[in-house]
Design a protein around this motif. Structure first.
Motif, PDB file in Angstrom:
ATOM      1  N   ILE A 112    -101.435 102.186  11.440  1.00  0.00           N
ATOM      2  CA  ILE A 112    -102.651 101.945  12.504  1.00  0.00           C
ATOM      3  C   ILE A 112    -103.466 103.459  12.480  1.00  0.00           C
ATOM      4  O   ILE A 112    -104.404 103.597  12.489  1.00  0.00           O
ATOM      5  CB  ILE A 112    -102.301 101.603  13.820  1.00  0.00           C
ATOM      6  N   ASP A 113    -102.701 104.456  12.441  1.00  0.00           N
ATOM      7  CA  ASP A 113    -103.253 105.825  12.580  1.00  0.00           C
ATOM      8  C   ASP A 113    -103.780 106.397  11.343  1.00  0.00           C
ATOM      9  O   ASP A 113    -104.912 106.830  11.211  1.00  0.00           O
ATOM     10  CB  ASP A 113    -101.957 106.740  12.828  1.00  0.00           C
ATOM     11  N   GLU A 114    -103.267 105.626   9.922  1.00  0.00           N
ATOM     12  CA  GLU A 114    -104.009 105.854   8.725  1.00  0.00           C
ATOM     13  C   GLU A 114    -105.255 105.242   8.777  1.00  0.00           C
ATOM     14  O   GLU A 114    -106.267 105.721   8.209  1.00  0.00           O
ATOM     15  CB  GLU A 114    -103.255 105.475   7.651  1.00  0.00           C
ATOM     16  N   CYS A 115    -105.376 103.947   9.223  1.00  0.00           N
ATOM     17  CA  CYS A 115    -106.431 103.355   9.559  1.00  0.00           C
ATOM     18  C   CYS A 115    -107.587 103.811  10.189  1.00  0.00           C
ATOM     19  O   CYS A 115    -108.837 103.774   9.959  1.00  0.00           O
ATOM     20  CB  CYS A 115    -106.217 101.547   9.871  1.00  0.00           C
ATOM     21  N   LYS A 116    -107.113 104.333  11.324  1.00  0.00           N
ATOM     22  CA  LYS A 116    -108.076 105.074  12.286  1.00  0.00           C
ATOM     23  C   LYS A 116    -108.666 106.273  11.363  1.00  0.00           C
ATOM     24  O   LYS A 116    -109.824 106.352  11.568  1.00  0.00           O
ATOM     25  CB  LYS A 116    -107.491 105.573  13.511  1.00  0.00           C
ATOM     26  N   THR A 117    -107.933 106.872  10.905  1.00  0.00           N
ATOM     27  CA  THR A 117    -108.499 107.999  10.270  1.00  0.00           C
ATOM     28  C   THR A 117    -109.491 107.654   9.226  1.00  0.00           C
ATOM     29  O   THR A 117    -110.359 108.318   9.037  1.00  0.00           O
ATOM     30  CB  THR A 117    -107.354 108.930   9.360  1.00  0.00           C
ATOM     31  N   MET A 118    -109.179 106.599   8.390  1.00  0.00           N
ATOM     32  CA  MET A 118    -110.125 106.070   7.489  1.00  0.00           C
ATOM     33  C   MET A 118    -111.187 105.594   7.991  1.00  0.00           C
ATOM     34  O   MET A 118    -112.480 105.925   7.490  1.00  0.00           O
ATOM     35  CB  MET A 118    -109.306 104.810   6.746  1.00  0.00           C
ATOM     36  N   ILE A 119    -111.414 104.997   9.107  1.00  0.00           N
ATOM     37  CA  ILE A 119    -112.560 104.405   9.781  1.00  0.00           C
ATOM     38  C   ILE A 119    -113.491 105.776  10.312  1.00  0.00           C
ATOM     39  O   ILE A 119    -114.397 105.500  10.194  1.00  0.00           O
ATOM     40  CB  ILE A 119    -112.092 103.506  10.991  1.00  0.00           C
ATOM     41  N   LYS A 120    -112.531 106.807  10.645  1.00  0.00           N
ATOM     42  CA  LYS A 120    -113.375 107.983  11.329  1.00  0.00           C
ATOM     43  C   LYS A 120    -114.209 108.582  10.336  1.00  0.00           C
ATOM     44  O   LYS A 120    -115.225 108.983  10.765  1.00  0.00           O
ATOM     45  CB  LYS A 120    -112.301 109.017  11.913  1.00  0.00           C
ATOM     46  N   ARG A 121    -113.823 108.476   9.005  1.00  0.00           N
ATOM     47  CA  ARG A 121    -114.706 109.204   8.141  1.00  0.00           C
ATOM     48  C   ARG A 121    -116.107 108.334   7.901  1.00  0.00           C
ATOM     49  O   ARG A 121    -117.071 109.073   7.637  1.00  0.00           O
ATOM     50  CB  ARG A 121    -113.794 108.963   6.689  1.00  0.00           C
ATOM     51  N   PHE A 122    -116.236 107.307   8.379  1.00  0.00           N
ATOM     52  CA  PHE A 122    -117.484 106.384   8.223  1.00  0.00           C
ATOM     53  C   PHE A 122    -118.136 106.058   9.323  1.00  0.00           C
ATOM     54  O   PHE A 122    -118.990 105.364   9.421  1.00  0.00           O
ATOM     55  CB  PHE A 122    -117.114 105.234   7.115  1.00  0.00           C
ATOM     56  N   ASP A 123    -117.253 106.446  10.508  1.00  0.00           N
ATOM     57  CA  ASP A 123    -117.953 105.826  12.035  1.00  0.00           C
ATOM     58  C   ASP A 123    -118.717 106.795  12.382  1.00  0.00           C
ATOM     59  O   ASP A 123    -118.581 107.771  12.999  1.00  0.00           O
ATOM     60  CB  ASP A 123    -116.733 105.751  12.749  1.00  0.00           C
TER      61      ASP A 123
END
Length: 140
Positions: A112-123
């Motif tokens: 989940i933390d890796e997914c949050k990081t991935m999302i943060k790049r494009f959020d």
């Protein structure tokens, strides 16, 4: 260069009188021969909206614009379908949990933390999820 030659070949097919341009009646007629239906009045509207030099005909550049416009619409529909696959709950956003779920289905295991990081790049607006507009930018 290759794409331009293909468009020229198609333009010649539509261009019944050989003047290098497509009239509304030529457009309507050729589409009918191909099994499509475009009334003359609809063809006139299409030609008028795409006619860049105001001569009432579609030249090669106008024709390329017509052909590529459909491609953009198709790309947008494909993007919407992809987005909807990720947006499991259908709320219009991809959450970290939804991203994790889809990646797992695709054989890519992320926390989940890796997914949050991935999302943060494009959020772009910092709300912690990906909207369709942000998804489009991410996929370019």
């Amino acid at each position: 260069m290759m794409r331009s030659e293909q468009y020229e070949r198609v333009l010649r097919y539509f261009d019944r009188d050989g003047d290098g341009k497509i009239s509304a009646s030529e457009l309507s007629h050729r589409l009918a021969l191909m099994g499509g239906e475009l009334k003359l009045t609809e063809a006139e509207v299409a030609v008028e909206s795409l006619d860049s030099d105001g001569d009432g005909l579609l030249g090669l550049e106008d024709f390329i614009g017509l052909m590529e416009a459909g491609g953009e619409e198709e790309k947008m529909n494909d993007l919407k379908e992809a987005f909807e696959m990720y947006d499991v709950d259908g709320n219009g956003f991809i959450s970290p949990r939804e991203l994790k779920s889809m990646l797992t289905k695709l054989g890519e295991f992320k926390s989940i933390d890796e997914c949050k990081t991935m999302i943060k790049r494009f959020d772009l607006n910092g709300d912690g999820v990906i909207s369709f507009e942000e998804f489009k930018l991410m996929m370019q």
